[in-house]
Design a protein around this motif. Structure first.
Motif, PDB file in Angstrom:
ATOM      1  N   ALA A   1       0.833  -1.206   0.000  1.00  0.00           N
ATOM      2  CA  ALA A   1       0.000   0.000   0.000  1.00  0.00           C
ATOM      3  C   ALA A   1       0.864   1.251   0.000  1.00  0.00           C
ATOM      4  CB  ALA A   1      -0.914   0.003   1.228  1.00  0.00           C
ATOM      5  N   ASP A   2       0.210   2.384  -0.202  1.00  0.00           N
ATOM      6  CA  ASP A   2       0.843   3.682  -0.037  1.00  0.00           C
ATOM      7  C   ASP A   2       0.478   4.228   1.337  1.00  0.00           C
ATOM      8  OD1 ASP A   2       1.976   3.771  -2.618  1.00  0.00           O
ATOM      9  OD2 ASP A   2       0.065   4.434  -3.467  1.00  0.00           O
ATOM     10  N   THR A   3       1.322   5.098   1.861  1.00  0.00           N
ATOM     11  CA  THR A   3       1.059   5.696   3.165  1.00  0.00           C
ATOM     12  C   THR A   3       0.310   7.004   2.976  1.00  0.00           C
ATOM     13  OG1 THR A   3       3.061   4.725   4.078  1.00  0.00           O
ATOM     14  CG2 THR A   3       2.095   6.543   5.300  1.00  0.00           C
ATOM     15  N   ALA A   4      -0.897   7.079   3.548  1.00  0.00           N
ATOM     16  CA  ALA A   4      -1.711   8.293   3.430  1.00  0.00           C
ATOM     17  C   ALA A   4      -1.924   8.931   4.803  1.00  0.00           C
ATOM     18  CB  ALA A   4      -3.054   7.966   2.788  1.00  0.00           C
ATOM     19  N   VAL A   5      -1.040   8.615   5.745  1.00  0.00           N
ATOM     20  CA  VAL A   5      -1.194   9.135   7.101  1.00  0.00           C
ATOM     21  C   VAL A   5       0.182   9.295   7.735  1.00  0.00           C
ATOM     22  CG1 VAL A   5      -1.407   6.801   8.069  1.00  0.00           C
ATOM     23  CG2 VAL A   5      -2.337   8.743   9.339  1.00  0.00           C
ATOM     24  N   GLU A   6       0.334  10.303   8.561  1.00  0.00           N
ATOM     25  CA  GLU A   6       1.567  10.455   9.324  1.00  0.00           C
ATOM     26  C   GLU A   6       1.566   9.464  10.482  1.00  0.00           C
ATOM     27  OE1 GLU A   6       2.036  14.487  10.513  1.00  0.00           O
ATOM     28  OE2 GLU A   6       2.128  15.262   8.468  1.00  0.00           O
ATOM     29  N   THR A   7       2.732   9.213  11.036  1.00  0.00           N
ATOM     30  CA  THR A   7       2.837   8.224  12.098  1.00  0.00           C
ATOM     31  C   THR A   7       1.983   8.584  13.305  1.00  0.00           C
ATOM     32  OG1 THR A   7       4.352   7.024  13.545  1.00  0.00           O
ATOM     33  CG2 THR A   7       4.889   9.328  13.066  1.00  0.00           C
ATOM     34  N   LEU A   8       1.353   7.585  13.860  1.00  0.00           N
ATOM     35  CA  LEU A   8       0.569   7.755  15.087  1.00  0.00           C
ATOM     36  C   LEU A   8       1.425   7.479  16.315  1.00  0.00           C
ATOM     37  CD1 LEU A   8      -2.697   5.884  13.975  1.00  0.00           C
ATOM     38  CD2 LEU A   8      -2.248   8.352  13.925  1.00  0.00           C
ATOM     39  N   GLY A   9       2.644   6.986  16.088  1.00  0.00           N
ATOM     40  CA  GLY A   9       3.523   6.635  17.197  1.00  0.00           C
ATOM     41  C   GLY A   9       3.267   5.221  17.683  1.00  0.00           C
ATOM     42  N   GLN A  10       4.259   4.646  18.340  1.00  0.00           N
ATOM     43  CA  GLN A  10       4.100   3.298  18.876  1.00  0.00           C
ATOM     44  C   GLN A  10       3.144   3.314  20.065  1.00  0.00           C
ATOM     45  OE1 GLN A  10       8.194   2.006  19.683  1.00  0.00           O
ATOM     46  NE2 GLN A  10       8.093   0.739  17.852  1.00  0.00           N
ATOM     47  N   ASN A  11       2.288   2.308  20.102  1.00  0.00           N
ATOM     48  CA  ASN A  11       1.329   2.188  21.188  1.00  0.00           C
ATOM     49  C   ASN A  11       1.206   0.701  21.540  1.00  0.00           C
ATOM     50  OD1 ASN A  11      -0.819   2.187  22.970  1.00  0.00           O
ATOM     51  ND2 ASN A  11      -2.124   3.520  21.731  1.00  0.00           N
TER      52      ASN A  11
ATOM     53  N   GLU B   1      -4.229   2.000   0.460  1.00  0.00           N
ATOM     54  CA  GLU B   1      -3.630   3.018   1.333  1.00  0.00           C
ATOM     55  C   GLU B   1      -3.695   2.600   2.798  1.00  0.00           C
ATOM     56  OE1 GLU B   1      -4.678   7.092  -1.228  1.00  0.00           O
ATOM     57  OE2 GLU B   1      -5.688   6.686   0.680  1.00  0.00           O
ATOM     58  N   VAL B   2      -2.741   3.124   3.557  1.00  0.00           N
ATOM     59  CA  VAL B   2      -2.781   3.047   5.015  1.00  0.00           C
ATOM     60  C   VAL B   2      -3.356   4.362   5.516  1.00  0.00           C
ATOM     61  CG1 VAL B   2      -1.461   2.763   7.139  1.00  0.00           C
ATOM     62  CG2 VAL B   2      -0.748   1.561   5.062  1.00  0.00           C
ATOM     63  N   GLN B   3      -4.478   4.284   6.220  1.00  0.00           N
ATOM     64  CA  GLN B   3      -5.152   5.475   6.720  1.00  0.00           C
ATOM     65  C   GLN B   3      -5.326   5.380   8.235  1.00  0.00           C
ATOM     66  OE1 GLN B   3      -8.835   6.046   4.575  1.00  0.00           O
ATOM     67  NE2 GLN B   3      -7.830   6.177   2.583  1.00  0.00           N
ATOM     68  N   ALA B   4      -5.757   6.475   8.831  1.00  0.00           N
ATOM     69  CA  ALA B   4      -5.991   6.516  10.279  1.00  0.00           C
ATOM     70  C   ALA B   4      -7.490   6.446  10.557  1.00  0.00           C
ATOM     71  CB  ALA B   4      -5.419   7.794  10.875  1.00  0.00           C
ATOM     72  N   PHE B   5      -7.844   5.700  11.611  1.00  0.00           N
ATOM     73  CA  PHE B   5      -9.232   5.536  12.027  1.00  0.00           C
ATOM     74  C   PHE B   5      -9.319   5.636  13.540  1.00  0.00           C
ATOM     75  CE2 PHE B   5      -8.725   3.303   8.073  1.00  0.00           C
ATOM     76  CZ  PHE B   5      -9.902   3.507   7.375  1.00  0.00           C
ATOM     77  N   MET B   6     -10.469   6.036  14.045  1.00  0.00           N
ATOM     78  CA  MET B   6     -10.745   5.902  15.471  1.00  0.00           C
ATOM     79  C   MET B   6     -11.260   4.489  15.708  1.00  0.00           C
ATOM     80  SD  MET B   6     -13.477   7.883  17.959  1.00  0.00           S
ATOM     81  CE  MET B   6     -14.846   6.747  17.621  1.00  0.00           C
ATOM     82  N   TRP B   7     -10.748   3.823  16.742  1.00  0.00           N
ATOM     83  CA  TRP B   7     -11.202   2.470  17.033  1.00  0.00           C
ATOM     84  C   TRP B   7     -12.537   2.523  17.783  1.00  0.00           C
ATOM     85  CZ3 TRP B   7      -8.784  -1.538  20.885  1.00  0.00           C
ATOM     86  CH2 TRP B   7      -9.399  -2.783  20.668  1.00  0.00           C
ATOM     87  N   GLY B   8     -13.579   2.127  17.094  1.00  0.00           N
ATOM     88  CA  GLY B   8     -14.946   2.171  17.603  1.00  0.00           C
ATOM     89  C   GLY B   8     -15.840   2.722  16.516  1.00  0.00           C
ATOM     90  N   LEU B   9     -16.474   1.825  15.751  1.00  0.00           N
ATOM     91  CA  LEU B   9     -17.204   2.243  14.559  1.00  0.00           C
ATOM     92  C   LEU B   9     -18.438   3.075  14.901  1.00  0.00           C
ATOM     93  CD1 LEU B   9     -17.668   0.335  11.337  1.00  0.00           C
ATOM     94  CD2 LEU B   9     -19.745   1.182  12.424  1.00  0.00           C
TER      95      LEU B   9
END
Length: 235
Positions: free
Chosen positions: A20-30, A50-58
Motif C-alpha cells: 500500500a501507499d502511506t496516506a497518514v503520518e505516524t501515530l507513534g508506537q502504542n 492506502e494506510v489510513q488513520a481511524f478511530m477504534w470504535g465504529l
C-alpha cells in the motif's frame, strides 16, 4: 472479544507489508491500544491501496453521538450481515487492521492475586504470530460526522475489529479471537466491488492453531495509561 492490542509498526512498514501507499503520518508506537484510540487501517481506494488513520470504535452514519463508538469496537462474525450497525459497511467498507499482537485475559488461578472484591484476578496474556509478522485483522470502517455541528462538520473515519470463535490455541484463554486473514485473501476482502456476502462470510473463521503463540504479561496492561513496550515482556 478484542479490547486491547499492540501497534508498534510504522505506517511505512505497514504499507510495505500490505503493498500500500502511506496516506497518514505516524501515530507513534502504542503497546496498549484502547477503544477510541487512533489506529491504522489498510483500505482499497480509487487511487489504490492506502494506510489510513481511524478511530477504534465504529460510528454508523446514523449515530447521534461520538461516544457510541466505545461500544462498537468489535463486530461478531456470526451476526455481521444482520446487525443494522454493520451490515451496510460489511458489503463495501471493509479494511484490514494491522496489529503486532493483542491482549486477552485468562481466568485467575487458586493461590494467585485477588481483586479488591476478593475474586481471583484475571491474568493478561500477549498473543502474537509465532514468526512475529504483523497480524492482518479483518475490520469494518465508516465515515461519520456530527450533524449537530452542521454540514461543515469534519468527517471522522472509524473502524471495528471483526471477531470469531477461538481456535485451539486461544480456547484456554478466551472463547473469542480476532479474525486473522491469510495473505491470499487480502485482495478479496479489501475489494469494495466484491459484495458477495456468502463468500466474504466464509473468510471469517478462526486462525490456524499453529499461527499464534502467547505468554503472560504484567497487569500494568490493565491501565490504559500505560503504553510502553515493557507491557509485552513475559512475566
Amino acid at each position: 472479544m478484542c479490547g486491547r492490542f499492540v501497534s508498534s509498526s510504522s505506517p511505512e512498514r505497514i504499507a510495505a507489508y500490505f503493498g500500500a501507499d502511506t496516506a497518514v503520518e505516524t501515530l507513534g508506537q502504542n503497546f496498549n491500544v484502547a477503544p477510541t484510540n487512533d489506529i491504522y487501517g489498510v483500505v482499497d481506494t480509487p487511487d489504490g491501496r492506502e494506510v489510513q488513520a481511524f478511530m477504534w470504535g465504529l460510528l454508523p452514519v446514523w449515530a447521534k453521538e461520538r461516544k457510541l463508538g466505545q461500544k462498537m469496537i468489535n463486530a461478531r462474525s456470526e451476526t455481521i450481515a444482520e446487525k443494522p450497525a454493520f451490515k451496510g459497511v460489511f458489503k463495501k467498507h471493509r479494511c484490514i487492521i494491522p496489529m503486532d499482537g493483542f491482549y486477552e485475559w485468562a481466568p485467575g488461578v487458586e493461590g494467585g492475586p485477588v481483586t479488591k472484591a476478593g475474586k481471583l484476578a484475571k491474568r493478561p496474556y500477549f498473543i502474537h504470530r509465532q514468526d512475529d509478522e504483523p497480524l492482518a485483522v479483518a475490520g469494518l470502517w465508516s465515515a461519520w460526522r456530527d450533524k449537530a455541528e452542521g454540514s461543515d462538520a469534519p468527517w471522522l473515519h472509524t473502524a471495528s475489529v471483526i471477531t470469531t470463535s477461538a481456535n485451539a490455541t486461544m480456547e484456554p484463554i478466551h472463547n473469542r479471537m480476532p479474525v486473522i486473514l491469510p495473505k491470499a485473501m487480502w485482495d478479496q476482502w479489501l475489494d469494495p466491488t466484491n459484495q458477495n456476502i456468502d463468500m466474504l462470510a466464509s473468510l471469517l473463521v478462526p486462525a490456524p492453531d499453529n499461527l499464534l503463540t502467547m505468554h503472560e504479561v504484567s497487569t500494568d496492561v490493565n491501565n490504559v495509561r500505560n503504553k510502553g513496550d515493557h507491557l509485552v515482556t513475559p512475566v
